[in-house]
Design an enzyme around this catalytic site. Structure first.
Site, PDB file in Angstrom:
ATOM      1  N   TRP A 179       0.846  -1.131   0.150  1.00  0.00           N
ATOM      2  CA  TRP A 179      -0.110   0.064   0.044  1.00  0.00           C
ATOM      3  C   TRP A 179       1.157   1.352   0.006  1.00  0.00           C
ATOM      4  O   TRP A 179       2.036   1.153   0.909  1.00  0.00           O
ATOM      5  CB  TRP A 179      -0.851  -0.106   1.284  1.00  0.00           C
ATOM      6  CG  TRP A 179      -1.658   1.123   1.276  1.00  0.00           C
ATOM      7  CD1 TRP A 179      -2.862   1.718   0.508  1.00  0.00           C
ATOM      8  CD2 TRP A 179      -1.165   2.483   1.992  1.00  0.00           C
ATOM      9  NE1 TRP A 179      -3.279   3.038   0.951  1.00  0.00           N
ATOM     10  CE2 TRP A 179      -2.321   3.780   1.861  1.00  0.00           C
ATOM     11  CE3 TRP A 179      -0.209   2.867   3.096  1.00  0.00           C
ATOM     12  CZ2 TRP A 179      -2.252   4.558   2.439  1.00  0.00           C
ATOM     13  CZ3 TRP A 179      -0.204   4.157   3.689  1.00  0.00           C
ATOM     14  CH2 TRP A 179      -1.228   4.921   3.318  1.00  0.00           C
ATOM     15  N   GLU A 220      -3.152  -3.068  -2.605  1.00  0.00           N
ATOM     16  CA  GLU A 220      -4.075  -2.564  -1.825  1.00  0.00           C
ATOM     17  C   GLU A 220      -4.654  -1.183  -2.284  1.00  0.00           C
ATOM     18  O   GLU A 220      -3.589  -0.183  -2.090  1.00  0.00           O
ATOM     19  CB  GLU A 220      -3.902  -2.501  -0.182  1.00  0.00           C
ATOM     20  CG  GLU A 220      -4.889  -2.121   0.842  1.00  0.00           C
ATOM     21  CD  GLU A 220      -4.418  -1.971   1.876  1.00  0.00           C
ATOM     22  OE1 GLU A 220      -5.024  -1.335   2.921  1.00  0.00           O
ATOM     23  OE2 GLU A 220      -3.308  -2.536   2.126  1.00  0.00           O
ATOM     24  N   LYS A 222      -7.133   2.674  -2.027  1.00  0.00           N
ATOM     25  CA  LYS A 222      -7.670   3.544  -0.930  1.00  0.00           C
ATOM     26  C   LYS A 222      -8.482   4.355  -1.857  1.00  0.00           C
ATOM     27  O   LYS A 222      -8.121   4.823  -2.846  1.00  0.00           O
ATOM     28  CB  LYS A 222      -6.523   3.994  -0.269  1.00  0.00           C
ATOM     29  CG  LYS A 222      -7.050   4.723   1.089  1.00  0.00           C
ATOM     30  CD  LYS A 222      -6.154   5.246   1.963  1.00  0.00           C
ATOM     31  CE  LYS A 222      -6.431   5.749   3.424  1.00  0.00           C
ATOM     32  NZ  LYS A 222      -5.447   5.811   4.188  1.00  0.00           N
ATOM     33  N   ASP A 253      -9.725  -3.655   1.924  1.00  0.00           N
ATOM     34  CA  ASP A 253      -9.716  -2.853   3.061  1.00  0.00           C
ATOM     35  C   ASP A 253     -11.029  -2.004   3.510  1.00  0.00           C
ATOM     36  O   ASP A 253     -11.548  -1.498   2.749  1.00  0.00           O
ATOM     37  CB  ASP A 253      -8.610  -1.875   3.271  1.00  0.00           C
ATOM     38  CG  ASP A 253      -8.237  -1.389   4.702  1.00  0.00           C
ATOM     39  OD1 ASP A 253      -9.302  -0.978   5.212  1.00  0.00           O
ATOM     40  OD2 ASP A 253      -7.274  -1.383   5.262  1.00  0.00           O
ATOM     41  N   HIS A 256     -11.223   1.607   3.402  1.00  0.00           N
ATOM     42  CA  HIS A 256     -10.707   2.053   2.082  1.00  0.00           C
ATOM     43  C   HIS A 256     -11.768   2.359   0.976  1.00  0.00           C
ATOM     44  O   HIS A 256     -11.127   2.651  -0.211  1.00  0.00           O
ATOM     45  CB  HIS A 256      -9.448   1.459   1.408  1.00  0.00           C
ATOM     46  CG  HIS A 256      -8.471   1.578   2.337  1.00  0.00           C
ATOM     47  ND1 HIS A 256      -6.962   1.026   2.089  1.00  0.00           N
ATOM     48  CD2 HIS A 256      -8.264   2.080   3.696  1.00  0.00           C
ATOM     49  CE1 HIS A 256      -6.079   1.413   2.961  1.00  0.00           C
ATOM     50  NE2 HIS A 256      -6.873   1.912   3.822  1.00  0.00           N
ATOM     51  N   HIS A 280      -8.590  -6.474   4.838  1.00  0.00           N
ATOM     52  CA  HIS A 280      -8.098  -5.884   6.031  1.00  0.00           C
ATOM     53  C   HIS A 280      -9.405  -5.444   6.626  1.00  0.00           C
ATOM     54  O   HIS A 280     -10.156  -4.353   6.102  1.00  0.00           O
ATOM     55  CB  HIS A 280      -7.314  -4.513   5.666  1.00  0.00           C
ATOM     56  CG  HIS A 280      -5.722  -4.906   5.503  1.00  0.00           C
ATOM     57  ND1 HIS A 280      -4.787  -3.941   5.405  1.00  0.00           N
ATOM     58  CD2 HIS A 280      -4.995  -6.251   5.420  1.00  0.00           C
ATOM     59  CE1 HIS A 280      -3.757  -4.528   5.256  1.00  0.00           C
ATOM     60  NE2 HIS A 280      -3.753  -5.882   5.336  1.00  0.00           N
ATOM     61  N   ASP A 288     -11.793   6.266   6.658  1.00  0.00           N
ATOM     62  CA  ASP A 288     -10.642   5.344   7.120  1.00  0.00           C
ATOM     63  C   ASP A 288     -10.043   5.524   8.510  1.00  0.00           C
ATOM     64  O   ASP A 288      -8.987   5.726   8.520  1.00  0.00           O
ATOM     65  CB  ASP A 288      -9.484   5.275   6.021  1.00  0.00           C
ATOM     66  CG  ASP A 288      -8.583   4.076   6.367  1.00  0.00           C
ATOM     67  OD1 ASP A 288      -9.082   3.101   7.015  1.00  0.00           O
ATOM     68  OD2 ASP A 288      -7.343   4.194   6.103  1.00  0.00           O
ATOM     69  N   ASP A 290     -10.397   3.490  11.215  1.00  0.00           N
ATOM     70  CA  ASP A 290      -9.755   2.350  11.726  1.00  0.00           C
ATOM     71  C   ASP A 290     -10.248   2.116  13.255  1.00  0.00           C
ATOM     72  O   ASP A 290      -9.152   1.841  14.252  1.00  0.00           O
ATOM     73  CB  ASP A 290      -8.448   2.386  11.680  1.00  0.00           C
ATOM     74  CG  ASP A 290      -7.804   2.106  10.147  1.00  0.00           C
ATOM     75  OD1 ASP A 290      -8.381   1.383   9.493  1.00  0.00           O
ATOM     76  OD2 ASP A 290      -6.915   2.967   9.651  1.00  0.00           O
ATOM     77  N   ASP A 320      -6.941  -4.477  10.468  1.00  0.00           N
ATOM     78  CA  ASP A 320      -6.226  -3.232  10.383  1.00  0.00           C
ATOM     79  C   ASP A 320      -7.035  -2.041  11.054  1.00  0.00           C
ATOM     80  O   ASP A 320      -8.045  -1.441  10.494  1.00  0.00           O
ATOM     81  CB  ASP A 320      -6.177  -2.743   8.730  1.00  0.00           C
ATOM     82  CG  ASP A 320      -5.316  -1.658   8.557  1.00  0.00           C
ATOM     83  OD1 ASP A 320      -4.684  -1.012   9.649  1.00  0.00           O
ATOM     84  OD2 ASP A 320      -5.143  -1.172   7.560  1.00  0.00           O
TER      85      ASP A 320
END
Length: 412
Positions: A179, A220, A222, A253, A256, A280, A288, A290, A320
């Protein structure tokens, strides 16, 4: 309710609880090292901008050394049933040397490999394309300066070599996930040129083939990040096309994409075009961000897609999230266990009955079954799984998490 009674309740719906427990025990979750220290890493060089990576909070107990991080991980794994993996970033090297990113070697990570072997853990790996002076423009592999691109290409090559050696020593393929934070804060006039540079850099970085029994390449995407709000070079479309053309894993992800997108819905679409998928799993509250995984609808939908579409053997499940406002070990434990709980619920669903009703366009039966099975005793089956793995549940788990956090509070 006893486990035998719960097992009988699921059997009434044609579900074998024992088979579900056996399958759950086979599914490894790749737990991410960066939750334990707020994505700081152990490089000895002075830090730089985060490159779109931010951890919020200053809760006491952050791991400051590799040994402290490994101790936190050992405790966390002891609270999580099953056999799992550790996802390691390249900035978490454990060495007295001071290599730059384009100088890292396997020996800089050997203590991690020895520890993983001793713990019976698999490893996964990530080159670190952020928090470095040569990433301060939020451009790395797509940078217009060939010298900067070459620096990051070399970092990527070395990361792949390190991952392959890890896989060889541990006897388990290491997923090496790429990434990059590349993008623009304001609207660019030329989106094609940086994407072409990114493609050529990836080709140069991944040009040397490795044994897939030792290392698997993943890419990956985003949607956007801090400082790259207007354009992300490595978009979903870019990497999906790249993964298909170059036979790499595609990383999805959950943080993302646009907050209104259902990432679970993407699994069966991309599975038609790529051989393997990397997940993820995260919880984006707005974008994002997380947050620690909850046992919510989005996580359960992800697990349901993996099970109902028979994608478990083609999907590598990684986590993640990083929250520095709470106990970091509690975040690992609760987040990982919630992913497992979601998988267990999916494994305990009467998929043949549901699919049969849907294929007959009997949507009434599909609705009735879907809603009625929500009342089944999933918690009893989960407790049985934890008991068989000698892992705490309920109040005992809560007390253990508080006790361990108290033991690391003095770290500063």
């Amino acid at each position: 309710m006893s486990y035998d009674s719960a097992k009988a309740a699921f059997a009434d719906w044609g579900v074998d609880a024992e088979a579900a427990l056996a399958k759950l025990a086979e599914i490894p979750i790749s737990m991410h090292c960066w939750q334990g220290d707020d994505v700081v890493g152990f490089e000895k060089k002075s830090g730089s901008s985060g490159g779109g990576i931010q951890a919020t909070g200053n809760h006491p107990g952050r791991a400051r050394t590799p040994d402290e991080l490994r101790a936190d991980l050992e405790f966390s794994y002891s609270m999580i049933p099953g056999n799992h993996r550790l996802n390691l970033h390249a900035c978490y090297l454990d060495t007295d040397q001071n290599p730059d990113r384009d100088e890292i070697e396997f020996n800089h990570f050997a203590p991690w490999v020895d520890w993983a072997k001793d713990q019976g853990l698999g490893l996964d790996f990530n080159p670190t394309f952020f928090a470095h002076a040569k990433a301060d423009d939020n451009l790395t592999l797509s940078h217009p300066d060939a010298g900067i691109r070459d620096f990051w290409i070399e970092h990527g090559k070395r990361s792949r070599d390190i991952a392959a050696q890890m896989g060889r020593v541990l006897g388990s393929p290491v997923v090496n996930n790429v990434w990059v934070p590349d993008g623009y804060k304001d609207t660019p006039v030329d989106r094609f040129a940086p994407r072409k540079r990114l493609e050529l850099s990836l080709n140069a970085m991944m040009g040397m083939p490795h044994d897939k029994a030792q290392m698997l390449d993943a890419v990956e995407s985003k949607l956007f990040g801090i400082g790259v709000e207007a354009c992300t070079v490595g978009s979903h479309e870019f990497y999906m096309g790249y993964a298909i053309r170059n036979h790499t894993l595609l990383c999805l992800d959950m943080g993302h994409f646009h907050p209104t997108e259902n990432v679970a819905d993407k699994l069966t679409s991309v599975a038609l075009s790529v051989d393997e998928i990397l997940l993820h799993v995260s919880r984006p509250m707005r974008w994002d961000s997380d947050h620690v995984i909850l046992l919510d609808d989005k996580i359960m939908q992800m697990a349901q897609e993996l099970v109902s579409a028979d994608l478990l053997d083609r999907t590598h499940i990684g986590l993640d999230f990083f929250d520095a406002t709470i106990s970091r070990t509690a975040a690992w434990v609760i987040g990982t266990r919630n992913m497992q709980k979601a998988l267990l619920r999916a494994l305990l669903a009467p998929w043949e009955q549901l699919k049969s009703a849907e294929n007959q366009l009997n949507f009434t039966t599909r609705l009735v079954v879907t809603e009625e099975i929500k009342d089944l005793p999933y918690g009893v089956v989960w407790e049985e799984f934890c008991n068989r793995k000698s892992v705490a549940t309920g109040k005992t788990l809560a007390d253990e998490l508080v006790r361990y956090q108290a033991s690391v509070e003095a770290r500063s």
